[in-house]
Design a protein around this motif. Structure first.
Motif, PDB file in Angstrom:
ATOM      1  N   ALA A 117      -8.247   6.230  -1.725  1.00  0.00           N
ATOM      2  CA  ALA A 117      -6.905   6.639  -1.291  1.00  0.00           C
ATOM      3  C   ALA A 117      -6.983   7.929  -0.467  1.00  0.00           C
ATOM      4  CB  ALA A 117      -5.987   6.829  -2.503  1.00  0.00           C
ATOM      5  N   MET A 120      -8.171   7.047   2.977  1.00  0.00           N
ATOM      6  CA  MET A 120      -7.158   6.359   3.787  1.00  0.00           C
ATOM      7  C   MET A 120      -6.106   7.337   4.300  1.00  0.00           C
ATOM      8  SD  MET A 120      -6.784   2.871   1.517  1.00  0.00           S
ATOM      9  CE  MET A 120      -5.422   2.147   2.436  1.00  0.00           C
ATOM     10  N   VAL A 121      -5.748   8.322   3.453  1.00  0.00           N
ATOM     11  CA  VAL A 121      -4.775   9.329   3.900  1.00  0.00           C
ATOM     12  C   VAL A 121      -5.383  10.191   5.002  1.00  0.00           C
ATOM     13  CG1 VAL A 121      -3.477  11.364   3.207  1.00  0.00           C
ATOM     14  CG2 VAL A 121      -3.550   9.376   1.699  1.00  0.00           C
ATOM     15  N   ARG A 123      -7.592   9.440   7.062  1.00  0.00           N
ATOM     16  CA  ARG A 123      -7.728   8.684   8.302  1.00  0.00           C
ATOM     17  C   ARG A 123      -6.471   8.874   9.166  1.00  0.00           C
ATOM     18  NH1 ARG A 123      -8.728   2.317   9.079  1.00  0.00           N
ATOM     19  NH2 ARG A 123      -9.666   2.476  11.129  1.00  0.00           N
ATOM     20  N   ALA A 232     -13.220   3.764   3.299  1.00  0.00           N
ATOM     21  CA  ALA A 232     -11.808   4.121   3.483  1.00  0.00           C
ATOM     22  C   ALA A 232     -11.521   4.575   4.910  1.00  0.00           C
ATOM     23  CB  ALA A 232     -11.423   5.232   2.506  1.00  0.00           C
TER      24      ALA A 232
ATOM     25  N   LEU B 249      -5.431  -0.937  -3.134  1.00  0.00           N
ATOM     26  CA  LEU B 249      -5.049   0.052  -2.128  1.00  0.00           C
ATOM     27  C   LEU B 249      -5.783  -0.215  -0.818  1.00  0.00           C
ATOM     28  CD1 LEU B 249      -4.896   3.359  -4.222  1.00  0.00           C
ATOM     29  CD2 LEU B 249      -3.011   1.933  -3.419  1.00  0.00           C
ATOM     30  N   LYS B 250      -7.070  -0.589  -0.923  1.00  0.00           N
ATOM     31  CA  LYS B 250      -7.819  -0.906   0.294  1.00  0.00           C
ATOM     32  C   LYS B 250      -7.213  -2.132   0.978  1.00  0.00           C
ATOM     33  CE  LYS B 250     -10.907  -0.682   3.398  1.00  0.00           C
ATOM     34  NZ  LYS B 250     -10.667   0.301   4.464  1.00  0.00           N
ATOM     35  N   GLU B 253      -4.579  -2.239   3.916  1.00  0.00           N
ATOM     36  CA  GLU B 253      -4.925  -2.180   5.335  1.00  0.00           C
ATOM     37  C   GLU B 253      -5.167  -3.552   5.941  1.00  0.00           C
ATOM     38  OE1 GLU B 253      -8.142   0.586   5.679  1.00  0.00           O
ATOM     39  OE2 GLU B 253      -6.762   2.208   6.169  1.00  0.00           O
ATOM     40  N   LEU B 269       0.271   3.612  -0.704  1.00  0.00           N
ATOM     41  CA  LEU B 269      -0.638   4.635  -1.210  1.00  0.00           C
ATOM     42  C   LEU B 269       0.095   5.608  -2.130  1.00  0.00           C
ATOM     43  CD1 LEU B 269      -2.846   5.537   1.892  1.00  0.00           C
ATOM     44  CD2 LEU B 269      -3.639   4.646  -0.286  1.00  0.00           C
TER      45      LEU B 269
END
Lengths: 298, 298
Positions: A117, A120-121, A123, A232, B249-250, B253, B269
């Motif tokens: 997580a 991903m944030v 990114r 991620a 969570l992945k 995307e 998220l």
């Protein structure tokens, strides 16, 4: 006495069975697989033997593996010391401070959140056009950076995120180590007129050595296996993780792809063994360097 | 403050200087989370606005609903809870048993077993991945019509495949051993004189006395398993319905376009990490103890 020995082994039994099934057997099997070509679809014992070919291939003919090895080395060599140094600095600044628990909690927020997580944030924070980081840089008069989009800066961007996320857990250990050093030492040093750096160099650092050894060794072992942040931050799907153009490919990501995308189990096992030897060698060197006079049982 | 000595830290430096540095670094720890929470409520246009907008003009609460309608986060929450919970309970029980055996009994081979267990912490987990995956897939009589070992999915279609490979923890055994060593032998001997069996001593004396250590082991294990990505990802490839929260969570995307539907990914998220963050933060004490107890102090 004998019945007590039997009781002890009985209490150990679940753990021993576990280690036999999920550790010793797999480790031996992986060694076997690393000398074979196997796609997991046929019975493993019928896999064809290829001798050392898996090893020679990845070490001599596979540029992606060598790239992954180099990237992982850079990741370990930069992120581990940097994260620990920042943790030492923060713990130093937290000494004698009120609300230490609150400060710790703030630094722990990334540590208790899944790395997937966080990545991903980040990114989104790294987006070249609308990202928060470039926005803040521009406000400070610094030009926008391409971050994850450019092979030249992508790995560094991931390292920054990993360092940021890793400060908290290192800080907790270092902070506890520093608390164990009695205040009297510093009071005595102040009376003797030792200035700040001298106190740090001659009181804190020597007494913090076991703590630092611990965070270095455990942090390094974990960093060699970096996976979550790469997955991620580099692609929506695992098969394409490690880009752009392999600039963020790391060993475990490549092993995952080799095994579960290309079904090349033998080669992936050989990679795992190469990583294993590196981890052991590096850990031993670290113990040596830190502990010139014999290794303490930490 | 008048009349008081100007507060200095251990190094004779004024606290105020440190406060500034601490505050800046602490701000970077919190900022990504604040940005995430605010961005989850933005419209698509607000997320790509130039210059960027900090807060949404009108909070888009429906982003959450839209995110959950595509990606069943509730189910992933439940999966994570069951898997991490079962692993924690198993680790607590096996750690108490093995820790007791390795600290309060003298028998031949004890030190070898203990050192062997400690050494496992240095092994890269990919050494086990392929064989354990294959084993899980070929557990007989599980996963449907698989009694000859081929064709079915074995335990890969069961949560057991996520739980079993983590059912024992070397770190947990180490921690409870260190703690149980501090329990006085005289209590155990007194119980033996009263006729208590060894297993009665374990459950009625050792486990209650070692409760602080075991709770720490349980909570620390729960949090790290909750955040674990690698193995659940490997397993969930063949059983998407078992995906844990990190895997889910992945999947945000791949369910949403990361560019066009960033607001929905960020909403997902937020739902995936914020509630847990609050719970884990309230358990800070145990988590900190888990990190600091793991070997830094003798």
């Amino acid at each position: 006495m004998r019945s007590r020995t039997r009781a002890a082994w009985l209490f150990l039994l679940p753990a021993l069975v576990f280690y036999a099934v999920f550790l010793i057997f797999p480790v031996v099997s992986s060694l076997y697989l690393s000398f074979h070509e196997w796609n997991m679809l046929t019975p493993p014992l019928q896999a064809s033997s290829v001798g050392m070919q898996n090893y020679t291939h990845i070490l001599r003919q596979d540029p992606v593996f060598l790239k992954a090895l180099w990237n992982t080395l850079v990741f370990v060599a930069v992120s581990v010391p940097l994260s620990i140094a920042l943790a030492v600095l923060m713990a130093t600044l937290m000494s004698r401070r009120r609300f230490a628990g609150l400060w710790r909690l703030i630094f722990l927020l990334p540590t208790i959140t899944p790395a997937i997580a966080l990545g991903m944030v980040w990114r989104y924070l790294y987006r070249p056009n609308y990202g928060l980081i470039n926005t803040l840089l521009n406000a400070a008069g610094i030009a926008s950076q391409p971050w994850l989009n450019d092979p030249a800066t992508a790995l560094m961007s991931i390292i920054i995120t990993a360092v940021w996320a890793g400060i908290g857990s290192n800080l907790i250990v270092v902070d506890a180590g520093m608390r164990d050093i009695p205040e009297e030492y510093y009071e005595a040093a102040a009376i003797d007129g030792a200035h700040g750096w001298q106190r740090f160099r001659h009181i804190t650092l020597p007494l913090l050595k076991p703590t630092l050894l611990f965070v270095f060794v455990t942090g390094t072992i974990a960093a060699w296996q970096v996976f979550d942040f790469i997955v991620a931050m580099t692609a929506p799907t695992l098969g394409r993780a490690g880009g752009p153009v392999n600039s963020t490919m790391t060993l475990v990501v490549y092993m995952y792809q080799t095994a579960f995308e290309y079904l090349n189990m033998g080669r992936a096992s050989a990679m795992a063994y190469v990583l294993f030897f590196i981890v052991i060698a590096v850990s031993l060197v670290q113990l040596r360097v830190f502990w010139r006079g014999g290794v303490e049982n930490y | 403050m008048a009349g008081e000595v100007r507060p200095v830290n251990r190094y004779g430096k004024p606290m105020a200087v440190g406060s500034v540095v601490l505050a800046v670094v602490a701000a970077t720890m919190v900022l990504p989370f604040i940005w995430l929470a605010l961005s989850a409520l933005k419209t698509r246009a607000e997320l790509v606005a130039v210059p960027p907008v900090w807060a949404p003009a009108v909070p888009q609460w429906r982003n959450f609903k839209a995110a959950v309608s595509e990606v069943p986060l509730g189910r992933y929450y439940l999966n994570s809870f069951i898997v991490a919970g079962a692993i924690s309970i198993s680790v607590m029980i096996t750690s108490a048993m093995a820790g007791f055996a390795l600290s309060k009994y003298a028998f031949r081979g004890r030190d070898i077993v203990f050192q062997g267990i400690l050494a496992t912490m240095m092994l890269p987990s990919f050494l086990f991945t392929i064989p354990v995956y294959y084993m899980m897939r070929h557990v007989p009589f599980a996963g449907g019509n698989n009694w000859l070992g081929y064709g079915g999915m074995g335990l890969l279609r069961s949560r057991l495949s996520m739980i079993l490979p983590f059912a024992v923890s070397a770190w947990g055994i180490f921690l409870s051993r260190q703690f149980i060593m501090g329990i006085p032998d005289s209590i155990l001997d007194a119980a033996r004189i009263d006729g208590a069996s060894e297993s009665r001593i374990l459950w009625s004396i050792i486990v209650p006395a070692a409760r602080p250590a075991l709770i720490t082991v349980g909570i620390y294990t729960f949090i790290s398993q909750w955040n674990n990505l690698f193995w659940p990802l490997v397993v969930a490839t063949s059983a998407p319905e078992l995906a844990t929260l990190t895997v889910g969570l992945k999947m945000l995307e791949t369910s949403f376009d990361p560019n066009r539907n960033a607001h929905l990914i960020l909403a997902g998220l937020t739902l995936g990490i914020m509630p847990v963050m609050a719970v884990f933060a309230s358990l800070q004490k145990y988590y900190v103890r888990g990190i600091t107890m793991s070997g830094v102090k003798e």
